[in-house]
Motif scaffolding. Structure first.
Motif, PDB file in Angstrom:
ATOM      1  N   GLN A  87      -1.120   4.516  -1.192  1.00 57.92           N
ATOM      2  CA  GLN A  87      -2.453   4.393  -0.602  1.00 57.92           C
ATOM      3  C   GLN A  87      -2.307   4.421   0.914  1.00 57.92           C
ATOM      4  O   GLN A  87      -2.346   3.385   1.579  1.00 57.92           O
ATOM      5  CB  GLN A  87      -3.123   3.099  -1.047  1.00 57.92           C
ATOM      6  N   LEU A  88      -2.140   5.616   1.447  1.00 53.94           N
ATOM      7  CA  LEU A  88      -1.861   5.766   2.873  1.00 53.94           C
ATOM      8  C   LEU A  88      -3.071   6.217   3.672  1.00 53.94           C
ATOM      9  O   LEU A  88      -2.939   6.736   4.787  1.00 53.94           O
ATOM     10  CB  LEU A  88      -0.707   6.751   3.074  1.00 53.94           C
ATOM     11  N   SER A  89      -4.250   6.026   3.115  1.00 61.72           N
ATOM     12  CA  SER A  89      -5.482   6.355   3.831  1.00 61.72           C
ATOM     13  C   SER A  89      -6.612   5.507   3.258  1.00 61.72           C
ATOM     14  O   SER A  89      -6.442   4.814   2.255  1.00 61.72           O
ATOM     15  CB  SER A  89      -5.811   7.847   3.687  1.00 61.72           C
ATOM     16  N   GLY A  90      -7.719   5.556   3.936  1.00 60.26           N
ATOM     17  CA  GLY A  90      -8.884   4.816   3.480  1.00 60.26           C
ATOM     18  C   GLY A  90      -9.063   3.510   4.217  1.00 60.26           C
ATOM     19  O   GLY A  90      -8.248   3.111   5.053  1.00 60.26           O
TER      20      GLY A  90
ATOM     21  N   LEU B 215       0.825  -1.206   0.000  1.00 60.96           N
ATOM     22  CA  LEU B 215       0.000   0.000   0.000  1.00 60.96           C
ATOM     23  C   LEU B 215       0.860   1.257   0.000  1.00 60.96           C
ATOM     24  O   LEU B 215       0.532   2.233  -0.682  1.00 60.96           O
ATOM     25  CB  LEU B 215      -0.950  -0.004   1.201  1.00 60.96           C
ATOM     26  N   ILE B 216       1.947   1.221   0.738  1.00 62.24           N
ATOM     27  CA  ILE B 216       2.854   2.377   0.741  1.00 62.24           C
ATOM     28  C   ILE B 216       3.427   2.592  -0.653  1.00 62.24           C
ATOM     29  O   ILE B 216       3.457   3.719  -1.148  1.00 62.24           O
ATOM     30  CB  ILE B 216       3.972   2.189   1.787  1.00 62.24           C
TER      31      ILE B 216
ATOM     32  N   ARG C  87      -7.461  -1.213   7.573  1.00 61.19           N
ATOM     33  CA  ARG C  87      -7.530  -2.657   7.803  1.00 61.19           C
ATOM     34  C   ARG C  87      -6.131  -3.259   7.898  1.00 61.19           C
ATOM     35  O   ARG C  87      -5.819  -4.012   8.824  1.00 61.19           O
ATOM     36  CB  ARG C  87      -8.306  -3.339   6.672  1.00 61.19           C
ATOM     37  N   VAL C  88      -5.272  -2.900   6.966  1.00 59.79           N
ATOM     38  CA  VAL C  88      -3.932  -3.495   6.912  1.00 59.79           C
ATOM     39  C   VAL C  88      -3.051  -3.003   8.058  1.00 59.79           C
ATOM     40  O   VAL C  88      -2.315  -3.794   8.649  1.00 59.79           O
ATOM     41  CB  VAL C  88      -3.281  -3.237   5.531  1.00 59.79           C
TER      42      VAL C  88
END
Length: 72
Positions: A33-36, A28-29, A41-42
């Protein structure tokens, strides 16, 4: 199964889970994708996996390999 084998099996299970959670977080990093909800969850999964690992390491010092746990 011996105490050492039990320790190794459980340690391996916890390390696999922690590694999987950390890998997903790093993906994700990399994708920025650092929000949402997926990030939440992760990061929660990774945090809980780390806490389980640390609890395991600290809760049973007498059962760790290399220490004699048998009564004589």
């Amino acid at each position: 199964m011996t105490t050492t084998d039990d320790f190794r099996v459980h340690a391996h299970e916890l390390m696999v889970d922690l590694d999987a959670a950390t890998t997903e977080m790093m993906k994700l990093i990399s994708a920025h994708q650092l929000s949402g909800p997926e990030w939440e969850r992760v990061t929660q999964w990774q945090h809980e996996a780390y806490e389980r690992w640390m609890t395991f390491l600290n809760e049973r010092p007498s059962a760790h390999p290399g220490q004699n746990t048998e009564k004589r």
